[in-house]
Design a protein around this motif. Structure first.
Motif, short mmCIF file in Angstrom:
data_model
loop_
_atom_site.label_atom_id
_atom_site.label_comp_id
_atom_site.label_asym_id
_atom_site.label_seq_id
_atom_site.Cartn_x
_atom_site.Cartn_y
_atom_site.Cartn_z
N GLY A 43 -3.75 -5.46 29.17
CA GLY A 43 -5.01 -6.29 28.85
C GLY A 43 -5.28 -6.49 27.50
O GLY A 43 -4.99 -6.04 26.54
N HIS A 44 -6.00 -7.58 27.10
CA HIS A 44 -6.82 -7.80 26.07
C HIS A 44 -7.98 -8.55 26.40
O HIS A 44 -8.56 -8.22 27.63
CB HIS A 44 -5.57 -8.72 24.96
CG HIS A 44 -5.56 -9.99 25.42
ND1 HIS A 44 -5.21 -11.17 24.58
CD2 HIS A 44 -5.30 -10.66 26.61
CE1 HIS A 44 -5.06 -12.12 25.49
NE2 HIS A 44 -5.01 -11.88 26.39
N ASP A 74 -2.08 -6.02 22.00
CA ASP A 74 -1.92 -6.25 20.59
C ASP A 74 -0.59 -5.46 20.30
O ASP A 74 0.25 -5.74 19.34
CB ASP A 74 -3.03 -6.00 19.68
CG ASP A 74 -4.07 -6.90 19.89
OD1 ASP A 74 -3.96 -7.98 20.37
OD2 ASP A 74 -5.44 -6.47 19.53
N ARG A 75 -0.58 -4.18 20.69
CA ARG A 75 0.58 -3.52 20.28
C ARG A 75 1.91 -3.98 20.94
O ARG A 75 3.10 -3.79 20.26
CB ARG A 75 0.41 -1.92 21.04
CG ARG A 75 1.31 -1.06 20.20
CD ARG A 75 1.05 -0.87 18.79
NE ARG A 75 1.61 0.59 18.40
CZ ARG A 75 1.59 1.04 17.35
NH1 ARG A 75 1.37 0.00 16.24
NH2 ARG A 75 1.46 1.95 16.78
N GLY A 116 7.49 -8.65 18.31
CA GLY A 116 7.62 -9.24 16.98
C GLY A 116 8.73 -8.27 16.20
O GLY A 116 9.75 -8.93 15.59
N LEU A 117 8.57 -7.13 16.34
CA LEU A 117 9.44 -6.18 15.36
C LEU A 117 10.96 -6.33 16.21
O LEU A 117 11.88 -6.44 15.39
CB LEU A 117 9.19 -4.78 15.31
CG LEU A 117 8.04 -4.46 14.39
CD1 LEU A 117 7.36 -3.23 14.77
CD2 LEU A 117 8.68 -4.51 13.09
N GLU A 130 3.76 -13.43 19.95
CA GLU A 130 2.65 -13.51 20.98
C GLU A 130 3.05 -14.79 21.95
O GLU A 130 2.90 -14.49 23.35
CB GLU A 130 1.25 -14.00 20.38
CG GLU A 130 0.14 -13.98 21.42
CD GLU A 130 -1.36 -13.90 20.94
OE1 GLU A 130 -1.57 -13.63 19.70
OE2 GLU A 130 -1.88 -13.44 21.91
N GLN A 131 3.35 -15.88 21.36
CA GLN A 131 3.97 -16.94 22.25
C GLN A 131 5.12 -16.43 23.18
O GLN A 131 5.02 -16.71 24.51
CB GLN A 131 4.60 -18.02 21.38
CG GLN A 131 3.53 -18.89 20.90
CD GLN A 131 4.08 -20.07 20.38
OE1 GLN A 131 5.53 -20.40 20.07
NE2 GLN A 131 3.44 -20.95 19.53
#
Lengths: 97, 455
Positions: A4-5, A56-57, A63-64, A74-75
Protein backbone atom coordinates in the motif's frame (compact mmCIF):
# COMPACT_ATOMS: atom_id res chain seq x y z
CA UNK A 1 -0.01 -10.17 1.31
CA UNK A 2 -0.56 -6.43 1.11
CA UNK A 3 1.13 -3.50 -0.59
CA UNK A 4 0.00 0.00 0.00
CA UNK A 5 0.93 3.66 -0.25
CA UNK A 6 -1.01 6.86 0.28
CA UNK A 7 -3.62 6.01 -2.34
CA UNK A 8 -4.27 2.30 -2.19
CA UNK A 9 -3.99 -0.93 -0.25
CA UNK A 10 -3.83 -4.16 -2.24
CA UNK A 11 -4.24 -7.67 -1.00
CA UNK A 12 -4.28 -11.16 -2.37
CA UNK A 13 -7.78 -12.69 -2.52
CA UNK A 14 -8.30 -15.47 -0.01
CA UNK A 15 -9.10 -18.05 -2.68
CA UNK A 16 -5.64 -17.69 -4.25
CA UNK A 17 -2.79 -20.04 -3.31
CA UNK A 18 0.80 -19.62 -4.38
CA UNK A 19 3.88 -21.80 -4.27
CA UNK A 20 7.51 -21.15 -5.08
CA UNK A 21 8.67 -23.67 -7.68
CA UNK A 22 12.23 -24.17 -8.92
CA UNK A 23 11.84 -21.74 -11.82
CA UNK A 24 8.69 -19.74 -11.11
CA UNK A 25 5.96 -18.88 -8.66
CA UNK A 26 2.68 -20.67 -9.35
CA UNK A 27 -0.40 -18.70 -8.35
CA UNK A 28 -3.56 -20.80 -8.45
CA UNK A 29 -7.19 -19.74 -8.13
CA UNK A 30 -8.64 -22.39 -5.82
CA UNK A 31 -12.18 -21.67 -7.08
CA UNK A 32 -11.64 -21.76 -10.84
CA UNK A 33 -8.44 -23.79 -11.01
CA UNK A 34 -6.82 -21.12 -13.20
CA UNK A 35 -3.05 -21.04 -12.75
CA UNK A 36 -0.51 -18.29 -13.42
CA UNK A 37 3.22 -18.91 -13.65
CA UNK A 38 5.20 -15.85 -12.56
CA UNK A 39 8.85 -15.73 -13.51
CA UNK A 40 11.67 -13.18 -13.76
CA UNK A 41 10.79 -9.72 -12.49
CA UNK A 42 7.20 -10.76 -11.80
CA UNK A 43 8.32 -13.56 -9.47
CA UNK A 44 10.75 -11.25 -7.69
CA UNK A 45 8.09 -8.60 -7.07
CA UNK A 46 5.59 -11.23 -5.95
CA UNK A 47 8.15 -12.59 -3.51
CA UNK A 48 8.81 -9.15 -2.07
CA UNK A 49 5.09 -8.49 -1.77
CA UNK A 50 4.68 -11.66 0.25
CA UNK A 51 7.14 -10.12 2.70
CA UNK A 52 4.78 -7.11 3.02
CA UNK A 53 7.23 -4.48 1.80
CA UNK A 54 5.68 -1.00 1.50
CA UNK A 55 5.15 0.46 -1.94
CA UNK A 56 8.16 2.81 -1.85
CA UNK A 57 10.45 -0.07 -0.97
CA UNK A 58 9.00 -2.12 -3.81
CA UNK A 59 9.76 0.74 -6.20
CA UNK A 60 13.33 0.89 -4.92
CA UNK A 61 13.83 -2.88 -5.20
CA UNK A 62 12.29 -3.00 -8.68
CA UNK A 63 14.53 -0.14 -9.79
CA UNK A 64 17.61 -1.95 -8.52
CA UNK A 65 16.53 -5.21 -10.10
CA UNK A 66 15.93 -3.70 -13.54
CA UNK A 67 18.50 -0.91 -13.28
CA UNK A 68 15.79 1.73 -13.77
CA UNK A 69 15.59 5.25 -12.35
CA UNK A 70 12.86 5.66 -9.69
CA UNK A 71 10.22 7.17 -12.00
CA UNK A 72 10.56 4.36 -14.56
CA UNK A 73 10.68 1.76 -11.81
CA UNK A 74 7.42 3.12 -10.41
CA UNK A 75 5.82 3.02 -13.88
CA UNK A 76 6.94 -0.56 -14.32
CA UNK A 77 5.65 -1.59 -10.91
CA UNK A 78 2.32 0.19 -11.36
CA UNK A 79 1.78 -1.55 -14.70
CA UNK A 80 2.57 -4.90 -13.11
CA UNK A 81 0.14 -4.32 -10.25
CA UNK A 82 -2.59 -3.21 -12.67
CA UNK A 83 -2.07 -6.39 -14.67
CA UNK A 84 -2.34 -8.51 -11.54
CA UNK A 85 -5.50 -6.71 -10.46
CA UNK A 86 -6.98 -7.29 -13.92
CA UNK A 87 -6.05 -10.96 -13.73
CA UNK A 88 -7.58 -11.31 -10.27
CA UNK A 89 -4.29 -11.97 -8.50
CA UNK A 90 -4.71 -8.85 -6.37
CA UNK A 91 -7.69 -6.88 -5.25
CA UNK A 92 -8.05 -3.34 -3.98
CA UNK A 93 -8.92 -3.30 -0.30
CA UNK A 94 -8.93 0.48 0.14
CA UNK A 95 -8.34 3.58 -2.00
CA UNK A 96 -8.06 3.75 -5.78
CA UNK A 97 -5.14 2.96 -8.04
CA UNK B 1 55.02 -44.67 0.80
CA UNK B 2 54.52 -40.92 1.22
CA UNK B 3 50.87 -40.73 2.12
CA UNK B 4 50.28 -44.17 3.60
CA UNK B 5 49.41 -44.09 7.27
CA UNK B 6 49.00 -46.68 10.02
CA UNK B 7 47.35 -45.94 13.35
CA UNK B 8 47.29 -48.37 16.31
CA UNK B 9 43.85 -49.63 17.33
CA UNK B 10 44.35 -51.84 20.38
CA UNK B 11 46.65 -54.64 19.15
CA UNK B 12 45.96 -53.97 15.46
CA UNK B 13 46.66 -51.17 13.00
CA UNK B 14 44.33 -49.24 10.76
CA UNK B 15 46.08 -48.87 7.43
CA UNK B 16 44.86 -45.75 5.69
CA UNK B 17 45.85 -44.31 2.33
CA UNK B 18 43.43 -41.47 1.62
CA UNK B 19 44.73 -40.75 -1.87
CA UNK B 20 44.32 -44.42 -2.79
CA UNK B 21 40.89 -44.64 -1.12
CA UNK B 22 42.16 -47.61 0.85
CA UNK B 23 41.33 -48.51 4.44
CA UNK B 24 42.21 -51.86 6.03
CA UNK B 25 42.59 -53.32 9.48
CA UNK B 26 45.78 -55.38 9.78
CA UNK B 27 47.82 -56.96 12.54
CA UNK B 28 51.38 -56.00 13.36
CA UNK B 29 53.19 -58.73 11.34
CA UNK B 30 51.08 -57.93 8.31
CA UNK B 31 51.89 -54.24 8.65
CA UNK B 32 55.61 -55.05 8.88
CA UNK B 33 55.41 -57.19 5.73
CA UNK B 34 53.53 -54.53 3.87
CA UNK B 35 56.05 -51.90 4.81
CA UNK B 36 58.99 -54.13 3.84
CA UNK B 37 57.40 -55.06 0.53
CA UNK B 38 56.62 -51.47 -0.39
CA UNK B 39 60.07 -50.30 0.70
CA UNK B 40 61.98 -52.96 -1.23
CA UNK B 41 59.58 -53.09 -4.16
CA UNK B 42 59.40 -56.84 -3.50
CA UNK B 43 56.49 -59.29 -3.65
CA UNK B 44 54.43 -59.69 -0.48
CA UNK B 45 52.61 -62.62 1.06
CA UNK B 46 49.80 -63.60 -1.37
CA UNK B 47 47.19 -62.49 1.14
CA UNK B 48 48.75 -59.03 1.26
CA UNK B 49 49.63 -58.69 -2.42
CA UNK B 50 46.31 -57.05 -3.42
CA UNK B 51 46.91 -54.35 -0.83
CA UNK B 52 50.48 -53.84 -2.03
CA UNK B 53 49.34 -53.64 -5.66
CA UNK B 54 46.74 -51.08 -4.79
CA UNK B 55 49.23 -48.97 -2.86
CA UNK B 56 51.80 -49.13 -5.65
CA UNK B 57 49.27 -47.91 -8.20
CA UNK B 58 49.01 -44.16 -8.62
CA UNK B 59 46.54 -42.57 -6.22
CA UNK B 60 44.61 -39.38 -6.73
CA UNK B 61 46.84 -36.29 -6.93
CA UNK B 62 48.00 -34.70 -3.71
CA UNK B 63 45.61 -31.80 -2.98
CA UNK B 64 47.48 -28.59 -3.68
CA UNK B 65 46.90 -24.86 -3.60
CA UNK B 66 44.92 -23.30 -6.42
CA UNK B 67 46.93 -21.54 -9.11
CA UNK B 68 46.22 -19.34 -12.10
CA UNK B 69 43.67 -16.63 -12.66
CA UNK B 70 40.50 -16.31 -10.62
CA UNK B 71 37.93 -18.01 -12.85
CA UNK B 72 36.16 -20.51 -10.59
CA UNK B 73 35.24 -18.90 -7.28
CA UNK B 74 33.91 -21.35 -4.70
CA UNK B 75 30.94 -19.05 -4.03
CA UNK B 76 29.90 -15.46 -3.56
CA UNK B 77 29.62 -14.78 0.15
CA UNK B 78 27.40 -11.96 1.31
CA UNK B 79 27.58 -10.58 4.85
CA UNK B 80 24.47 -8.38 4.99
CA UNK B 81 25.35 -7.32 8.54
CA UNK B 82 27.52 -8.31 11.48
CA UNK B 83 24.61 -7.52 13.79
CA UNK B 84 22.65 -10.24 15.55
CA UNK B 85 19.35 -10.57 17.40
CA UNK B 86 20.62 -13.13 19.92
CA UNK B 87 22.97 -13.00 22.89
CA UNK B 88 24.58 -16.43 22.96
CA UNK B 89 26.48 -16.93 26.18
CA UNK B 90 29.53 -18.32 24.37
CA UNK B 91 29.52 -15.97 21.37
CA UNK B 92 33.05 -15.43 20.06
CA UNK B 93 32.01 -12.72 17.59
CA UNK B 94 33.20 -9.36 18.87
CA UNK B 95 31.05 -7.26 16.50
CA UNK B 96 28.37 -4.98 17.99
CA UNK B 97 25.05 -6.79 17.91
CA UNK B 98 22.69 -3.83 17.54
CA UNK B 99 24.76 -1.13 15.82
CA UNK B 100 26.62 -3.03 13.09
CA UNK B 101 26.23 -1.50 9.63
CA UNK B 102 23.92 -3.10 7.09
CA UNK B 103 24.97 -3.69 3.49
CA UNK B 104 23.37 -1.17 1.14
CA UNK B 105 21.23 -2.51 -1.68
CA UNK B 106 23.47 -0.75 -4.22
CA UNK B 107 26.50 -2.58 -2.84
CA UNK B 108 24.58 -5.86 -2.80
CA UNK B 109 23.70 -5.36 -6.46
CA UNK B 110 27.32 -4.53 -7.32
CA UNK B 111 28.45 -7.73 -5.61
CA UNK B 112 26.00 -9.87 -7.56
CA UNK B 113 26.85 -8.11 -10.84
CA UNK B 114 30.59 -8.55 -10.27
CA UNK B 115 30.09 -12.23 -9.47
CA UNK B 116 27.99 -12.94 -12.57
CA UNK B 117 30.37 -10.99 -14.80
CA UNK B 118 33.16 -13.21 -13.50
CA UNK B 119 31.17 -16.42 -13.98
CA UNK B 120 30.03 -15.41 -17.47
CA UNK B 121 33.55 -14.42 -18.57
CA UNK B 122 34.85 -17.80 -17.41
CA UNK B 123 32.00 -19.75 -19.00
CA UNK B 124 30.79 -21.16 -15.69
CA UNK B 125 27.36 -22.76 -15.59
CA UNK B 126 26.86 -22.95 -11.84
CA UNK B 127 26.82 -20.30 -9.15
CA UNK B 128 26.36 -20.22 -5.38
CA UNK B 129 25.58 -17.44 -2.96
CA UNK B 130 26.20 -18.02 0.75
CA UNK B 131 25.01 -15.63 3.46
CA UNK B 132 26.88 -15.16 6.71
CA UNK B 133 26.55 -12.78 9.68
CA UNK B 134 26.15 -11.93 12.55
CA UNK B 135 22.70 -13.08 11.71
CA UNK B 136 22.17 -12.45 7.99
CA UNK B 137 18.38 -12.26 8.26
CA UNK B 138 18.69 -9.28 10.60
CA UNK B 139 19.27 -7.40 7.34
CA UNK B 140 16.51 -9.21 5.52
CA UNK B 141 15.90 -6.67 2.75
CA UNK B 142 19.46 -7.17 1.55
CA UNK B 143 18.91 -10.94 1.58
CA UNK B 144 15.54 -10.68 -0.17
CA UNK B 145 17.05 -8.46 -2.84
CA UNK B 146 20.20 -10.53 -3.42
CA UNK B 147 18.25 -13.78 -3.77
CA UNK B 148 15.80 -12.36 -6.32
CA UNK B 149 18.44 -10.37 -8.17
CA UNK B 150 20.89 -13.27 -8.35
CA UNK B 151 18.10 -15.55 -9.63
CA UNK B 152 17.29 -12.86 -12.24
CA UNK B 153 20.94 -12.57 -13.38
CA UNK B 154 21.36 -16.35 -13.35
CA UNK B 155 18.38 -16.75 -15.67
CA UNK B 156 19.91 -14.18 -18.06
CA UNK B 157 23.17 -16.15 -18.21
CA UNK B 158 21.71 -19.67 -18.08
CA UNK B 159 23.50 -20.34 -14.79
CA UNK B 160 22.11 -22.81 -12.22
CA UNK B 161 22.04 -21.22 -8.79
CA UNK B 162 22.29 -22.45 -5.19
CA UNK B 163 21.57 -20.36 -2.11
CA UNK B 164 22.85 -21.23 1.35
CA UNK B 165 22.76 -19.41 4.69
CA UNK B 166 23.95 -19.84 8.24
CA UNK B 167 21.29 -18.63 10.64
CA UNK B 168 20.06 -18.65 14.23
CA UNK B 169 16.40 -19.27 13.33
CA UNK B 170 15.05 -16.49 15.55
CA UNK B 171 12.43 -14.88 13.31
CA UNK B 172 8.72 -14.88 12.50
CA UNK B 173 7.22 -17.89 10.77
CA UNK B 174 6.70 -15.91 7.53
CA UNK B 175 10.44 -15.24 7.26
CA UNK B 176 11.19 -18.88 7.94
CA UNK B 177 8.76 -19.91 5.20
CA UNK B 178 10.36 -17.49 2.74
CA UNK B 179 13.77 -18.99 3.51
CA UNK B 180 12.36 -22.48 3.09
CA UNK B 181 10.93 -21.49 -0.31
CA UNK B 182 14.05 -19.77 -1.66
CA UNK B 183 17.12 -21.44 -0.17
CA UNK B 184 18.77 -24.77 -1.00
CA UNK B 185 20.63 -25.22 2.30
CA UNK B 186 20.16 -23.68 5.71
CA UNK B 187 22.66 -24.26 8.53
CA UNK B 188 20.61 -23.68 11.68
CA UNK B 189 22.23 -23.22 15.08
CA UNK B 190 20.19 -25.20 17.60
CA UNK B 191 22.05 -26.61 20.58
CA UNK B 192 19.46 -29.08 21.82
CA UNK B 193 16.16 -29.34 23.72
CA UNK B 194 14.66 -26.29 25.41
CA UNK B 195 16.76 -26.20 28.57
CA UNK B 196 20.05 -26.45 26.63
CA UNK B 197 19.08 -24.00 23.89
CA UNK B 198 17.70 -21.44 26.34
CA UNK B 199 20.75 -21.71 28.60
CA UNK B 200 23.21 -21.36 25.69
CA UNK B 201 21.38 -19.06 23.29
CA UNK B 202 19.05 -16.54 24.94
CA UNK B 203 17.76 -13.34 23.33
CA UNK B 204 19.47 -10.03 24.22
CA UNK B 205 16.79 -9.27 26.83
CA UNK B 206 17.38 -12.64 28.44
CA UNK B 207 14.27 -14.32 27.08
CA UNK B 208 14.13 -17.91 25.86
CA UNK B 209 14.76 -18.52 22.17
CA UNK B 210 13.82 -22.18 22.00
CA UNK B 211 10.20 -22.06 20.89
CA UNK B 212 10.83 -19.70 17.99
CA UNK B 213 13.96 -21.49 16.78
CA UNK B 214 12.27 -24.89 17.07
CA UNK B 215 9.36 -23.52 15.03
CA UNK B 216 11.83 -22.44 12.32
CA UNK B 217 13.43 -25.90 12.40
CA UNK B 218 9.96 -27.44 11.96
CA UNK B 219 9.26 -25.16 8.96
CA UNK B 220 12.55 -26.17 7.36
CA UNK B 221 11.86 -29.83 8.12
CA UNK B 222 8.61 -29.65 6.16
CA UNK B 223 10.24 -27.97 3.15
CA UNK B 224 12.49 -29.27 0.38
CA UNK B 225 15.37 -27.16 1.77
CA UNK B 226 18.40 -29.12 3.03
CA UNK B 227 18.45 -28.50 6.77
CA UNK B 228 21.72 -28.80 8.66
CA UNK B 229 21.33 -28.53 12.44
CA UNK B 230 24.50 -27.24 14.06
CA UNK B 231 24.80 -27.92 17.77
CA UNK B 232 27.56 -26.42 19.92
CA UNK B 233 28.73 -28.90 22.55
CA UNK B 234 30.20 -27.91 25.92
CA UNK B 235 31.69 -29.84 28.79
CA UNK B 236 28.25 -29.72 30.40
CA UNK B 237 26.33 -31.10 27.39
CA UNK B 238 28.82 -33.58 25.97
CA UNK B 239 27.27 -36.50 27.87
CA UNK B 240 23.87 -35.58 26.45
CA UNK B 241 24.85 -35.83 22.78
CA UNK B 242 23.02 -39.16 22.28
CA UNK B 243 19.94 -37.65 23.93
CA UNK B 244 20.21 -34.56 21.71
CA UNK B 245 20.51 -36.83 18.67
CA UNK B 246 17.43 -38.85 19.68
CA UNK B 247 15.46 -35.66 20.32
CA UNK B 248 16.36 -34.32 16.86
CA UNK B 249 15.17 -37.54 15.21
CA UNK B 250 11.81 -37.21 16.99
CA UNK B 251 11.26 -33.53 16.26
CA UNK B 252 12.87 -32.61 12.93
CA UNK B 253 13.99 -33.88 9.54
CA UNK B 254 17.50 -32.55 8.94
CA UNK B 255 19.75 -33.93 6.24
CA UNK B 256 22.65 -33.76 8.67
CA UNK B 257 23.56 -32.76 12.19
CA UNK B 258 26.84 -31.00 12.76
CA UNK B 259 28.29 -31.26 16.26
CA UNK B 260 31.01 -28.71 16.95
CA UNK B 261 32.82 -28.04 20.22
CA UNK B 262 32.68 -24.71 22.02
CA UNK B 263 35.40 -22.24 20.99
CA UNK B 264 36.74 -20.54 24.09
CA UNK B 265 35.98 -16.83 24.20
CA UNK B 266 35.98 -14.15 26.92
CA UNK B 267 32.18 -14.37 27.01
CA UNK B 268 32.23 -18.17 27.37
CA UNK B 269 34.76 -17.90 30.19
CA UNK B 270 32.61 -15.25 31.87
CA UNK B 271 29.74 -17.75 31.85
CA UNK B 272 32.05 -20.56 32.99
CA UNK B 273 31.45 -22.52 29.80
CA UNK B 274 34.21 -24.87 28.69
CA UNK B 275 34.87 -27.04 25.65
CA UNK B 276 34.29 -30.74 26.25
CA UNK B 277 37.03 -33.24 26.90
CA UNK B 278 38.07 -34.44 23.41
CA UNK B 279 37.76 -38.14 24.21
CA UNK B 280 34.29 -37.69 25.73
CA UNK B 281 33.28 -35.69 22.68
CA UNK B 282 34.50 -38.39 20.28
CA UNK B 283 32.83 -41.17 22.28
CA UNK B 284 29.49 -39.39 22.41
CA UNK B 285 29.77 -38.22 18.81
CA UNK B 286 29.99 -41.85 17.73
CA UNK B 287 27.02 -42.82 19.89
CA UNK B 288 24.97 -39.90 18.54
CA UNK B 289 25.99 -40.81 14.99
CA UNK B 290 24.55 -44.31 15.40
CA UNK B 291 21.22 -42.89 16.57
CA UNK B 292 21.04 -40.34 13.76
CA UNK B 293 22.31 -42.84 11.18
CA UNK B 294 19.45 -45.20 12.02
CA UNK B 295 17.13 -42.44 10.80
CA UNK B 296 19.14 -41.72 7.67
CA UNK B 297 20.64 -38.54 9.10
CA UNK B 298 24.34 -37.89 8.56
CA UNK B 299 26.41 -36.78 11.54
CA UNK B 300 29.20 -34.34 10.86
CA UNK B 301 32.15 -32.83 12.68
CA UNK B 302 33.67 -30.29 10.34
CA UNK B 303 37.29 -31.44 10.63
CA UNK B 304 36.48 -35.16 10.55
CA UNK B 305 34.78 -35.56 7.20
CA UNK B 306 36.48 -38.13 4.97
CA UNK B 307 34.18 -37.48 2.03
CA UNK B 308 36.98 -35.97 -0.04
CA UNK B 309 40.63 -35.00 0.09
CA UNK B 310 41.37 -31.30 0.38
CA UNK B 311 44.29 -28.97 0.94
CA UNK B 312 42.38 -26.45 3.01
CA UNK B 313 39.63 -26.91 5.56
CA UNK B 314 37.25 -24.11 4.63
CA UNK B 315 36.53 -21.54 1.92
CA UNK B 316 39.93 -19.93 2.60
CA UNK B 317 42.23 -20.74 -0.29
CA UNK B 318 39.41 -21.93 -2.53
CA UNK B 319 38.68 -18.52 -4.04
CA UNK B 320 35.48 -17.78 -2.14
CA UNK B 321 34.66 -14.09 -2.56
CA UNK B 322 33.07 -12.91 0.67
CA UNK B 323 31.77 -9.35 0.58
CA UNK B 324 31.37 -7.48 3.86
CA UNK B 325 28.87 -4.65 4.47
CA UNK B 326 31.57 -2.06 3.73
CA UNK B 327 32.55 -3.53 0.36
CA UNK B 328 35.75 -5.37 1.22
CA UNK B 329 36.23 -8.75 -0.40
CA UNK B 330 37.68 -11.34 1.95
CA UNK B 331 38.53 -15.03 1.84
CA UNK B 332 36.99 -15.68 5.28
CA UNK B 333 33.73 -14.70 6.94
CA UNK B 334 35.26 -14.26 10.38
CA UNK B 335 36.09 -10.80 11.68
CA UNK B 336 39.11 -8.93 10.37
CA UNK B 337 40.28 -8.39 13.98
CA UNK B 338 40.28 -12.13 14.58
CA UNK B 339 42.53 -12.86 11.58
CA UNK B 340 44.92 -10.13 12.60
CA UNK B 341 45.17 -11.60 16.08
CA UNK B 342 46.24 -14.85 14.41
CA UNK B 343 48.77 -13.05 12.23
CA UNK B 344 46.76 -13.52 9.02
CA UNK B 345 45.59 -11.19 6.30
CA UNK B 346 42.61 -12.73 4.52
CA UNK B 347 41.59 -9.57 2.66
CA UNK B 348 41.89 -10.14 -1.09
CA UNK B 349 40.30 -7.07 -2.62
CA UNK B 350 37.41 -4.68 -2.83
CA UNK B 351 34.28 -4.08 -4.85
CA UNK B 352 35.05 -1.16 -7.13
CA UNK B 353 32.44 0.30 -9.51
CA UNK B 354 30.60 -2.98 -9.83
CA UNK B 355 33.70 -5.12 -10.36
CA UNK B 356 35.94 -7.17 -8.11
CA UNK B 357 39.30 -5.43 -7.70
CA UNK B 358 41.28 -8.46 -6.52
CA UNK B 359 44.89 -8.03 -5.38
CA UNK B 360 46.76 -10.83 -7.10
CA UNK B 361 49.47 -11.05 -4.45
CA UNK B 362 46.93 -11.23 -1.64
CA UNK B 363 44.99 -13.93 -3.50
CA UNK B 364 48.17 -15.98 -3.96
CA UNK B 365 49.07 -15.55 -0.29
CA UNK B 366 45.66 -16.82 0.77
CA UNK B 367 45.79 -19.71 -1.68
CA UNK B 368 49.11 -20.76 -0.16
CA UNK B 369 47.44 -21.33 3.23
CA UNK B 370 47.14 -25.06 2.70
CA UNK B 371 47.88 -28.03 4.92
CA UNK B 372 51.34 -28.14 3.35
CA UNK B 373 52.15 -24.94 5.24
CA UNK B 374 50.92 -26.26 8.60
CA UNK B 375 53.77 -28.04 10.40
CA UNK B 376 51.64 -29.64 13.10
CA UNK B 377 49.77 -31.65 10.45
CA UNK B 378 52.82 -32.96 8.58
CA UNK B 379 52.53 -36.57 9.70
CA UNK B 380 48.86 -36.85 10.67
CA UNK B 381 46.60 -39.27 8.81
CA UNK B 382 43.84 -36.60 8.82
CA UNK B 383 45.95 -34.09 6.90
CA UNK B 384 43.92 -34.28 3.68
CA UNK B 385 40.56 -34.14 5.45
CA UNK B 386 40.93 -31.82 8.44
CA UNK B 387 43.74 -29.98 6.64
CA UNK B 388 44.59 -28.28 9.92
CA UNK B 389 41.11 -26.91 10.63
CA UNK B 390 40.22 -23.26 10.97
CA UNK B 391 43.07 -21.00 9.84
CA UNK B 392 42.10 -18.36 12.38
CA UNK B 393 41.22 -20.35 15.49
CA UNK B 394 43.52 -23.39 15.27
CA UNK B 395 47.20 -22.71 15.68
CA UNK B 396 49.11 -25.33 13.68
CA UNK B 397 52.56 -23.78 13.89
CA UNK B 398 53.68 -26.35 16.45
CA UNK B 399 55.94 -29.29 15.73
CA UNK B 400 54.53 -32.30 13.87
CA UNK B 401 52.66 -34.60 16.20
CA UNK B 402 52.24 -32.20 19.12
CA UNK B 403 48.49 -32.61 18.92
CA UNK B 404 46.09 -30.42 20.85
CA UNK B 405 42.51 -31.15 21.96
CA UNK B 406 41.03 -30.24 18.56
CA UNK B 407 43.46 -32.63 16.87
CA UNK B 408 42.67 -35.42 19.34
CA UNK B 409 38.92 -35.26 18.84
CA UNK B 410 39.34 -35.04 15.07
CA UNK B 411 41.67 -38.05 15.04
CA UNK B 412 39.40 -40.16 17.23
CA UNK B 413 36.20 -39.34 15.30
CA UNK B 414 37.93 -39.92 11.98
CA UNK B 415 39.32 -43.26 13.15
CA UNK B 416 35.94 -44.43 14.45
CA UNK B 417 34.32 -43.40 11.16
CA UNK B 418 36.93 -45.26 9.10
CA UNK B 419 36.51 -48.40 11.23
CA UNK B 420 32.75 -48.27 10.74
CA UNK B 421 33.19 -47.79 6.98
CA UNK B 422 35.00 -51.12 6.77
CA UNK B 423 32.42 -52.95 8.88
CA UNK B 424 34.31 -52.74 12.19
CA UNK B 425 31.57 -51.00 14.12
CA UNK B 426 31.82 -53.23 17.17
CA UNK B 427 35.56 -52.69 17.36
CA UNK B 428 35.06 -48.93 16.96
CA UNK B 429 32.55 -48.83 19.83
CA UNK B 430 34.72 -50.97 22.14
CA UNK B 431 37.90 -49.04 21.30
CA UNK B 432 36.22 -45.69 21.92
CA UNK B 433 35.09 -46.89 25.37
CA UNK B 434 38.75 -47.52 26.29
CA UNK B 435 40.23 -44.12 27.03
CA UNK B 436 43.78 -45.48 27.38
CA UNK B 437 43.61 -47.22 23.99
CA UNK B 438 42.28 -44.03 22.41
CA UNK B 439 45.13 -42.05 23.97
CA UNK B 440 47.64 -44.38 22.28
CA UNK B 441 45.91 -44.01 18.91
CA UNK B 442 45.45 -40.25 19.12
CA UNK B 443 48.88 -39.59 20.58
CA UNK B 444 51.02 -41.35 17.97
CA UNK B 445 53.35 -38.54 16.84
CA UNK B 446 53.74 -39.72 13.24
CA UNK B 447 51.17 -41.87 11.46
CA UNK B 448 53.32 -42.37 8.37
CA UNK B 449 53.90 -46.05 7.70
CA UNK B 450 57.56 -45.41 7.02
CA UNK B 451 58.02 -43.95 10.51
CA UNK B 452 56.04 -46.34 12.68
CA UNK B 453 58.43 -47.64 15.33
CA UNK B 454 56.53 -50.88 15.85
CA UNK B 455 57.25 -51.80 12.23
Amino acid sequence: MMAGHARVTLECPEHLRWVQDATCVWVVDARSGAAHCLSGTDAAVWGWMTMAYPYDRLVELTGLLLNLPPAEAEQHLAALLQAWIAAGLLEIRAGAL
Amino acid sequence: MDDIFAIPIDDKYLLYAPLHHLTALVNRPALAQLEASLQADAPAHPALQPLVDRLRAPGEPVPMARTGPLTDPLFLGIIPTRGCNMACRYCDFAAPKQSSPVMSLDLARDAVDAYFDLLAAAGQTRGEVHFFGGEPFCAETAVHFVVEYAAHRAAEHGIAMRFEATSNGLYPAARGQWIADHFDTLVLSLDGPAEIQNAHRPTPNGHDSFEIVARSAAIFSDAPIELVIRACITQETVGRMPEIAAWITHEFLPGSVCFETLTLSPLAEQHEMLPPDPWEFALNFDRAAQILGAHGIETVHSTASTRDCRATFCPVGRDALIVSPDGWVDACYLLHEDWERSGLNLRIGRLDSGRFAIHTDALQDVRALTVHARPLCADCFCRYHCAGGCHVNHDTRGRPGEYDALCVQTRLITLAGLLREIGQGELAAAWLEDRAACAVSAGQPSDRLSRIEAV
